[in-house]
Design a protein around this motif. Structure first.
Motif, PDB file in Angstrom:
ATOM      1  N   GLN A  60      74.321  11.018  34.387  1.00  0.00           N
ATOM      2  CA  GLN A  60      75.296  11.880  33.723  1.00  0.00           C
ATOM      3  C   GLN A  60      76.285  11.059  32.899  1.00  0.00           C
ATOM      4  OE1 GLN A  60      77.014  14.073  36.960  1.00  0.00           O
ATOM      5  NE2 GLN A  60      75.274  15.473  37.180  1.00  0.00           N
ATOM      6  N   ALA A  61      76.680   9.913  33.447  1.00  0.00           N
ATOM      7  CA  ALA A  61      77.650   9.063  32.748  1.00  0.00           C
ATOM      8  C   ALA A  61      77.060   8.492  31.465  1.00  0.00           C
ATOM      9  CB  ALA A  61      78.121   7.940  33.659  1.00  0.00           C
ATOM     10  N   ILE A  62      75.761   8.192  31.471  1.00  0.00           N
ATOM     11  CA  ILE A  62      75.125   7.601  30.290  1.00  0.00           C
ATOM     12  C   ILE A  62      75.198   8.550  29.097  1.00  0.00           C
ATOM     13  CG2 ILE A  62      72.874   6.921  29.348  1.00  0.00           C
ATOM     14  CD1 ILE A  62      72.273   5.600  32.042  1.00  0.00           C
ATOM     15  N   VAL A  63      75.061   9.839  29.349  1.00  0.00           N
ATOM     16  CA  VAL A  63      75.081  10.823  28.254  1.00  0.00           C
ATOM     17  C   VAL A  63      76.442  11.514  28.147  1.00  0.00           C
ATOM     18  CG1 VAL A  63      72.607  11.215  28.331  1.00  0.00           C
ATOM     19  CG2 VAL A  63      74.101  12.570  29.797  1.00  0.00           C
ATOM     20  N   ASP A  64      77.467  10.945  28.774  1.00  0.00           N
ATOM     21  CA  ASP A  64      78.804  11.538  28.743  1.00  0.00           C
ATOM     22  C   ASP A  64      79.353  11.544  27.316  1.00  0.00           C
ATOM     23  OD1 ASP A  64      81.025  12.187  31.025  1.00  0.00           O
ATOM     24  OD2 ASP A  64      81.950  11.466  29.165  1.00  0.00           O
ATOM     25  N   LYS A  65      80.170  12.557  27.007  1.00  0.00           N
ATOM     26  CA  LYS A  65      80.731  12.674  25.666  1.00  0.00           C
ATOM     27  C   LYS A  65      81.791  11.618  25.394  1.00  0.00           C
ATOM     28  CE  LYS A  65      79.883  17.647  25.260  1.00  0.00           C
ATOM     29  NZ  LYS A  65      80.501  18.989  25.072  1.00  0.00           N
ATOM     30  N   ASN A  66      82.421  11.115  26.449  1.00  0.00           N
ATOM     31  CA  ASN A  66      83.424  10.067  26.278  1.00  0.00           C
ATOM     32  C   ASN A  66      82.705   8.735  26.042  1.00  0.00           C
ATOM     33  OD1 ASN A  66      85.340   7.962  26.805  1.00  0.00           O
ATOM     34  ND2 ASN A  66      86.660   9.495  27.747  1.00  0.00           N
ATOM     35  N   PRO A  67      82.872   8.102  24.878  1.00  0.00           N
ATOM     36  CA  PRO A  67      82.136   6.860  24.592  1.00  0.00           C
ATOM     37  C   PRO A  67      82.470   5.717  25.550  1.00  0.00           C
ATOM     38  CG  PRO A  67      83.786   7.301  22.896  1.00  0.00           C
ATOM     39  CD  PRO A  67      83.709   8.518  23.747  1.00  0.00           C
ATOM     40  N   ALA A  68      83.718   5.652  26.043  1.00  0.00           N
ATOM     41  CA  ALA A  68      84.076   4.576  26.977  1.00  0.00           C
ATOM     42  C   ALA A  68      83.286   4.708  28.277  1.00  0.00           C
ATOM     43  CB  ALA A  68      85.570   4.609  27.264  1.00  0.00           C
ATOM     44  N   VAL A  69      83.138   5.934  28.770  1.00  0.00           N
ATOM     45  CA  VAL A  69      82.385   6.164  30.001  1.00  0.00           C
ATOM     46  C   VAL A  69      80.901   5.865  29.788  1.00  0.00           C
ATOM     47  CG1 VAL A  69      81.703   7.916  31.686  1.00  0.00           C
ATOM     48  CG2 VAL A  69      84.052   7.870  30.813  1.00  0.00           C
TER      49      VAL A  69
ATOM     50  N   ALA B  50      80.327   2.122  29.435  1.00  0.00           N
ATOM     51  CA  ALA B  50      80.474   1.430  30.723  1.00  0.00           C
ATOM     52  C   ALA B  50      79.227   1.616  31.583  1.00  0.00           C
ATOM     53  CB  ALA B  50      81.697   1.952  31.462  1.00  0.00           C
ATOM     54  N   ALA B  51      78.659   2.824  31.594  1.00  0.00           N
ATOM     55  CA  ALA B  51      77.449   3.075  32.372  1.00  0.00           C
ATOM     56  C   ALA B  51      76.265   2.294  31.820  1.00  0.00           C
ATOM     57  CB  ALA B  51      77.141   4.567  32.375  1.00  0.00           C
ATOM     58  N   LEU B  52      76.154   2.216  30.492  1.00  0.00           N
ATOM     59  CA  LEU B  52      75.034   1.500  29.875  1.00  0.00           C
ATOM     60  C   LEU B  52      75.133  -0.009  30.111  1.00  0.00           C
ATOM     61  CD1 LEU B  52      74.900   3.539  26.553  1.00  0.00           C
ATOM     62  CD2 LEU B  52      73.061   3.390  28.239  1.00  0.00           C
ATOM     63  N   VAL B  53      76.331  -0.555  29.979  1.00  0.00           N
ATOM     64  CA  VAL B  53      76.512  -1.995  30.221  1.00  0.00           C
ATOM     65  C   VAL B  53      76.238  -2.311  31.687  1.00  0.00           C
ATOM     66  CG1 VAL B  53      78.182  -3.869  30.237  1.00  0.00           C
ATOM     67  CG2 VAL B  53      78.107  -2.309  28.303  1.00  0.00           C
ATOM     68  N   SER B  54      76.678  -1.443  32.590  1.00  0.00           N
ATOM     69  CA  SER B  54      76.385  -1.653  34.011  1.00  0.00           C
ATOM     70  C   SER B  54      74.883  -1.602  34.255  1.00  0.00           C
ATOM     71  CB  SER B  54      77.088  -0.582  34.851  1.00  0.00           C
ATOM     72  OG  SER B  54      78.490  -0.667  34.709  1.00  0.00           O
TER      73      SER B  54
ATOM     74  N   ARG C 244      64.202   4.091  35.323  1.00  0.00           N
ATOM     75  CA  ARG C 244      64.204   5.548  35.450  1.00  0.00           C
ATOM     76  C   ARG C 244      65.332   6.187  34.646  1.00  0.00           C
ATOM     77  NH1 ARG C 244      63.317   4.678  41.309  1.00  0.00           N
ATOM     78  NH2 ARG C 244      65.328   5.622  41.790  1.00  0.00           N
ATOM     79  N   TRP C 245      66.246   5.379  34.136  1.00  0.00           N
ATOM     80  CA  TRP C 245      67.348   5.901  33.333  1.00  0.00           C
ATOM     81  C   TRP C 245      67.037   5.801  31.836  1.00  0.00           C
ATOM     82  CZ3 TRP C 245      71.629   2.586  36.161  1.00  0.00           C
ATOM     83  CH2 TRP C 245      71.620   2.905  37.524  1.00  0.00           C
ATOM     84  N   ALA C 246      65.830   5.394  31.478  1.00  0.00           N
ATOM     85  CA  ALA C 246      65.495   5.117  30.080  1.00  0.00           C
ATOM     86  C   ALA C 246      65.580   6.370  29.214  1.00  0.00           C
ATOM     87  CB  ALA C 246      64.100   4.501  29.985  1.00  0.00           C
TER      88      ALA C 246
ATOM     89  N   ALA D  90      69.128   6.926  28.316  1.00  0.00           N
ATOM     90  CA  ALA D  90      69.563   5.867  27.397  1.00  0.00           C
ATOM     91  C   ALA D  90      68.987   6.092  26.002  1.00  0.00           C
ATOM     92  CB  ALA D  90      69.146   4.507  27.937  1.00  0.00           C
ATOM     93  N   GLN D  91      67.751   6.578  25.935  1.00  0.00           N
ATOM     94  CA  GLN D  91      67.134   6.834  24.636  1.00  0.00           C
ATOM     95  C   GLN D  91      67.868   7.957  23.897  1.00  0.00           C
ATOM     96  OE1 GLN D  91      62.983   6.747  25.007  1.00  0.00           O
ATOM     97  NE2 GLN D  91      62.572   6.806  22.811  1.00  0.00           N
ATOM     98  N   GLU D  92      68.345   8.901  24.641  1.00  0.00           N
ATOM     99  CA  GLU D  92      69.142   9.981  24.039  1.00  0.00           C
ATOM    100  C   GLU D  92      70.465   9.436  23.492  1.00  0.00           C
ATOM    101  OE1 GLU D  92      71.376  14.080  25.514  1.00  0.00           O
ATOM    102  OE2 GLU D  92      69.695  13.269  26.689  1.00  0.00           O
TER     103      GLU D  92
END
Length: 865
Positions: free
Chosen positions: A147-156, A159-163, A177-179, A182-184
């Protein structure tokens, strides 16, 4: 009051560091303040800042107990709503996660912040949570991460993608499994989110080449919004272009060339940089060079630096392509940014004619004092290459280097200059006297012990070959009188080499060494007595082996072998000949005018595998490894199981290490071992199997064997089959299905043991003929062979490969001669001489081997026959 005003003034002027006198004990006491209620957020913020400073800059390391105490005290601050304080709490949790115990206890608090409505907390909470959570707990928060990866807030989202990028190194199956999410996120309007998402998606497909190709091809046709993402795409496209053939790589190269017309300067430079490093032909570099040429005329210093630096790098492969930019580079010589000017001048030196050198050297001298040591080293390396390219200019170039040597500078800068002068001495016989004179002058005032020792070693090696060797002895002996212990010891060794190489100087050398036997330093006295005894013996073999051509054992392996020897067989003599010698540094061609990053020290293969071999029971009792051979592939690269073999040779034993990689995501291999069919005479003493081989994680199988007593029986091939138990897995989760699985096997290519594996080559010296004659009394084996090759050069290279000699052992043109020397496992010296000639379309070779053991000399001939 006056004192107060003075301190205030110092503070206004910059003062000192307010945290430089932090005390760990005081901070531990202050951390107890976190337990008070209500929380004073200003005071707690200051205390947290001090702790973070201590962790990152202080020399007082926290113990596990202290870190745990601070960690649990910090968790009390979750009750505060102050944004700055909470973000410092997250930072401290990340810092302490590797030191404190039971950090997992804050998972629920971080998860609450991660899923809360306060966006200021969420991004920092995600980073902290992913840094402390293990692989088992990550599955519990997987839904929140998606959910955090596709969050509307770019900072969130970022942060999820870098983690996820960080987690891909430890739990790649989970991140894979999160690909989809991430692709979205790749199509996000935010530049950083799109860039980080692309990194996650490409990283998740790094072992699936076909999937990576499809992704790069698809994104290359679309227009990414982020220039950082396009740069990453260019790097992956360049990598694919290098791996593919000429026809298949055209798609990627066309994409990279199209990026030269991108509106972002960073993308244009990345594309030009990729082409410069990718293309083989200068004809194809025109577009990239034009772009870099435009950069050199830019008003931005960063673009000028990028253009000049990349053109400087290009001179290594295609100097003619850079020569077209000479006018632009000339204009940069007077650039106010001295880093740009340095790169421009050194590039012109690499591409210009001999007649322009003196003019450019004058221009360099005008701003040498204004640039940093880092760029001074660039100039020195450029001059070093000029010494090789234009040997007739050695007088002026050596004088310029000597002038730089007298200027102020750090150790790295002075070492670069000394390296350049030493290279000049070794490569150009006409410059030997000049270069040695400059080195002698430098060590009179050298303040760096390591550099002085190095120069003394060079003087001891090159000085005796000069026309007047006695003139250098005075400079060396001055070090015995004036310098510290290590330098005096090096001077004694250098003086001894003069006595060994020049017998006419022996009377004077004996007097000097006798004076050193009463030195205050133990090392100096011991060396003086040691060398005096060897030189006075008059034994040429002793002088050659212990003064002129001393083998240097690998210090890391020597220390390990001595520890094992003391622990297991302290009463038996220690054989230093069984220790691998220190590999000679292979000179890598430097990139002209390129500032090189600091590289880790080179490590020998024996050192790389030393810790891995410790899993074999009783390995310390069989002595140090004599030689670790290069890795050999036993399967094709595209097969489902990739197996490579590393042969570790000991004095009487052989360890075969099979490095296994499972490339099937739907299989888990268990009880992996290798069934070996050794030749007659070998004894299989034990095996260490690999208990589990998951997808994309390397494991090793070790087999310990004993060599036959007869060296002739050691030559042969081992049949090998990989045997294992297979359990099917869910490709997405990686979890094995219930059940015991089924047994399976996989045939491997044969493992060959020859002379090359049991021989350690030794660098040949200038007096090889004398060494060969001194071995005339040793056992000798000689035979004549008709070789299958038609070309005499190819035949000589093949013989060297069979015997384990480097190709540098070959000399001659029409008639090739091989002069080799080395050590057979167990410390048996060997000398080999071979003459090869072509006649009637065939190559004939006469091979002679000498060794104290006749069976060793004979087995070398058997390897060819």
């Amino acid at each position: 009051m006056s004192s107060f005003r003075r301190d205030k003034k110092e503070e206004e002027e910059g003062g000192g560091n307010p945290f430089q006198n932090l005390d760990k004990t005081t901070l531990l006491q202050e951390a107890r303040y976190f337990n008070e209620t209500p929380v004073n957020h200003r005071k707690c913020t200051l205390i947290l800042t001090k702790i973070l400073y201590l962790l990152n800059h202080g020399d007082q390391e926290l113990t596990t107990q202290e870190a745990t105490e601070i960690f649990f005290a910090t968790t009390k601050l979750f009750q505060s709503k102050d944004v700055v304080l909470r973000r410092l709490v997250y930072l401290l949790i990340k810092e302490l996660s590797s030191q404190a115990q039971d950090v997992i206890i804050v998972t629920s608090s971080l998860t609450k912040d991660m899923t809360g409505k306060e966006d200021l907390y969420r991004a920092a909470a995600i980073r902290a949570l992913c840094s402390i959570t293990d692989s088992t707990m990550l599955q519990a928060i997987e839904r929140y991460m998606k959910q955090a990866i596709v969050d509307k807030n770019p900072a969130v989202s970022s942060a999820a993608l870098v983690s996820a990028l960080h987690l891909s190194a430890t739990v790649p199956d989970l991140v894979r499994r999160w690909a989809n999410e991430a692709q979205e996120a790749i199509m996000s309007d935010n530049m950083m989110v799109s860039y980080h998402a692309l990194g996650v998606v490409v990283g998740s497909r790094r072992n699936d080449r076909l999937s990576t190709v499809k992704l790069i091809t698809k994104l290359a046709k679309s227009s990414l919004r982020t220039p950082y993402g396009v740069c990453l795409l260019i790097r992956h496209a360049a990598k694919l272009a290098e791996e593919d053939g000429n026809d298949a790589s055209d798609v990627y190269i066309d994409f990279i060339e199209s990026c030269l017309r991108h509106k972002s300067e960073i993308v244009v430079y990345e594309a030009a940089h990729a082409i410069v490093n990718l293309r083989k032909s200068a004809r194809d570099l025109a577009q990239a060079v034009s772009v870099l040429q435009i950069f050199c005329g830019s008003s931005k210093a960063t673009l000028r630096l990028a253009g000049a630096r990349t053109l400087a790098k290009l001179t290594a492969k295609h100097p003619n392509a850079v020569a077209a930019c000479a006018v632009d580079l000339e204009n940069l010589i007077s650039d106010p940014n001295r880093s740009v000017a340095t790169l421009a001048v050194t590039t012109l030196l690499a591409t210009g004619a001999e007649s322009s050198i003196d003019r450019l050297m004058k221009q360099i001298s005008t701003f040498m004092s204004e640039i940093s040591d880092e760029f001074k080293i660039v100039v020195v390396r450029a001059i070093k290459r000029l010494c090789t390219k234009y040997p007739r200019k050695h007088q002026s170039l050596a004088a310029f280097l000597a002038g730089m040597l007298r200027d102020e500078g750090g150790l790295e800068y002075k070492t670069a200059i000394a390296d350049a002068i030493i290279a000049l001495v070794e490569e150009n016989p006409d410059a030997k006297e000049t270069g040695l004179a400059h080195l002698c002058e430098f060590i009179e005032d050298c303040e760096h012990t390591s550099l002085a020792v190095r120069i003394l070693h060079v003087l001891g090696r090159e000085g005796p070959k000069a026309r007047q060797p006695s003139r250098y002895i005075r400079f060396i002996y001055n070090r015995v009188i004036l310098e510290s212990g290590p330098v005096r010891a090096a001077a004694v060794s250098a003086v001894a080499r003069f006595g060994a190489a020049r017998p006419e100087l022996m009377p004077n050398i004996s007097v000097l060494l006798a004076r050193c036997t009463v030195d205050d330093d133990d090392e100096v006295r011991d060396r003086a007595i040691y060398y005096s005894a060897i030189l006075e013996s008059g034994d040429k073999d002793l002088v050659d082996e212990y003064i002129l051509n001393v083998p240097k054992p690998n210090p890391v392996l020597l220390e390990k072998a001595l520890r094992d020897h003391i622990a297991n067989t302290p009463n038996s003599p220690f054989d230093i000949d069984t220790i691998p010698v220190l590999a000679e540094a292979v000179e890598v061609k430097e990139t002209p005018a390129e500032i090189e990053q600091r590289k880790p020290a080179a490590v020998s293969r024996e050192e790389q595998y030393a810790d891995q071999l410790n899993v074999i029971p009783g390995i310390e009792k069989i002595g140090p490894p004599f030689k670790t051979c290069e890795t050999v592939d036993l399967t094709e690269a595209e097969t489902e199981y990739r197996i490579r073999c590393v042969k570790h040779v000991f004095a009487r034993h052989l360890v075969l290490q099979f490095e296994c990689l499972n490339t099937l995501s739907d299989q888990l291999l268990e009880k992996v071992h290798v069934r070996l069919e050794p030749p007659a005479g070998y004894q299989l003493l034990g095996e260490v199997a690999c208990n589990e081989l998951p997808y994309d994680k390397q494991g090793s199988v070790f087999l310990l064997l004993q060599f036959p007593d007869n060296p002739m029986e050691t030559l042969g091939s081992f049949g090998a089959t990989l045997e294992f138990n297979v359990r099917d897995c869910d490709p997405t989760t990686g979890e094995p299905e219930p059940g015991e699985g089924y047994a399976d096997s996989y045939p491997l290519e044969e493992v060959t043991i020859g002379c090359a594996e049991q021989m350690r080559a030794k660098a040949m010296t200038d007096d090889w003929e004398a060494t060969w004659e001194r071995a005339a009394s040793a056992a000798e084996a000689c035979d004549t062979f008709g070789l299958s090759q038609n070309d005499v050069g190819e035949a000589a290279a093949t013989v060297c490969e069979y015997l384990g000699w480097p190709k540098s052992s070959i000399s001659g043109d029409a008639v090739k001669e091989i002069r080799g020397g080395g050590m057979w496992r167990g410390g048996v010296p060997v000398l080999v001489r071979a003459k090869l000639a072509a006649a009637g379309g065939a190559v004939t070779m006469q091979l002679t081997a000498r060794s104290p053991r006749e069976d060793i000399a004979t087995v070398l001939l058997a390897a060819i026959g």
